[in-house]
Scaffold this motif. Structure first.
Motif: not given
Length: 344
Positions: A41-50
């Motif tokens: 889940x939360x792939x955007x947070x995992x990928x785009x958040x430092x």
């Protein structure tokens, strides 16, 4: 999967999708499926958040009152992911990761949807489209030579220290990329095609101006890129003011696009810009099909606001299906079983 027909099938495992699943579980809906094409889940947070990036409840300084049953608060990338892990672990919600939905067809004669993936299909009474925009980032109109594509990013992956980096964009992601890279001893320039910023939250704008004044990074405003070339293995960027500069790395933070083709295939009506049309309960033109999360924000929105989407969607679904919203006994039983939740 515990059944081949669900009350809710939620496409997308970001905050809006997670919130819909949890709100449904809180109010006694038993057959819930959460699908995401990523491996978690939360792939955007995992990928785009430092790593250790701040995650604020009141995004861009806009206060958001949590309306449902998920007690979200300020934190970091890591604490936010841990929190969402906890939500999904607390109750029996079926999840299907590494699963991409190919088609969703409304079967009026059966009053349900048929959702098809590469390996199987199943039915659901209601469908929530909670896919993000950043999974498909905007790309520039000019060509990026294949020989330098390994040095061109749409996030902070593979960035190191001591690089000369050009960040392209004028939004909050571009600003955060720029000053975070500057903090890691990179030589950073942020280029924006307009003379002033119009979409930054006050904190990011203050940091950018401070860093620019201290020469920790450079702001190159009112400037656009005309073309990009390979210059002896480095990136030569040609600007529209007649100058060029050589960089080690180029990072585009110019937003994400709504996956228009998929939405059209689902049958929902879109506006002239390709965004889904929905009402105050996030209902689309297709009966019992909703949108939540990033795709329901025309100009960007917060995690807290996306969590509220789930509350309104479940509220609407239960009213329209003739169920009584907020079954007191079921809600109390849920909180007794899951003490980490507290009704707000």
């Amino acid at each position: 999967m515990t059944t081949d027909k669900y009350d809710f099938a939620i496409i997308g495992g970001g905050p809006g999708g997670i919130a819909t699943a949890i709100e449904a579980a809180v109010h006694g809906i038993e057959n819930i499926l959460l699908i995401d094409k990523a491996d978690n889940h939360s792939s955007t947070i995992r990928k785009f958040y430092k790593d250790n990036k701040r995650v604020d409840k009141d995004w861009k300084g806009q206060s958001v009152q949590i309306e449902g049953n998920i007690p979200f608060m300020d934190g970091t990338k890591e604490t936010t992911l841990d929190f969402f892990d906890q939500l999904l672990d607390e109750d029996k919600i079926d999840t299907a990761f590494n699963t991409e939905v190919e088609n969703i067809i409304r079967k009026e004669d059966e009053d349900c949807f048929v959702i098809t993936t590469a390996t199987q299909s199943f039915k659901a009474t209601a469908v929530v489209i909670a896919i993000g925009k950043m999974g498909k980032p905007n790309k520039p109109s000019y060509k990026i030579p294949p020989s330098i594509q390994e040095f061109v990013n749409f996030n902070l992956d593979k960035c190191s220290t001591g690089e000369k980096i050009l960040v392209v964009g004028g939004g909050n992601s571009a600003a955060e990329y720029a000053y975070e890279l500057a903090d890691e001893d990179n030589n950073v320039t942020l280029v924006y095609r307009k003379p002033t910023f119009s979409r930054l939250n006050p904190e990011n704008e203050t940091i950018l101006k401070q860093y620019n004044g201290q020469e920790k990074l450079r702001l190159r405003m009112n400037t656009d890129i005309e073309s990009v070339e390979n210059e002896h293995g480095k990136i030569k960027v040609n600007f529209n003011d007649g100058y060029y500069t050589i960089y080690d790395r180029l990072i585009f933070a110019i937003g994400g696009t709504t996956p228009i083709d998929f939405l059209k295939k689902c049958g929902m009506d879109l506006d002239e810009t390709g965004n889904p049309i929905y009402d105050e309960h996030y209902r689309t033109s297709v009966h019992c099909m909703y949108v939540a999360g990033d795709i329901a924000f025309n100009t960007g929105g917060s995690i807290a606001a996306a969590l509220n989407h789930g509350y309104h969607i479940v509220n609407s679904f239960m009213r329209r299906s003739g169920r009584i919203y907020a079954h007191t006994d079921k809600v109390e039983a849920f909180f007794e079983k899951n003490p980490s939740f507290k009704p707000l």
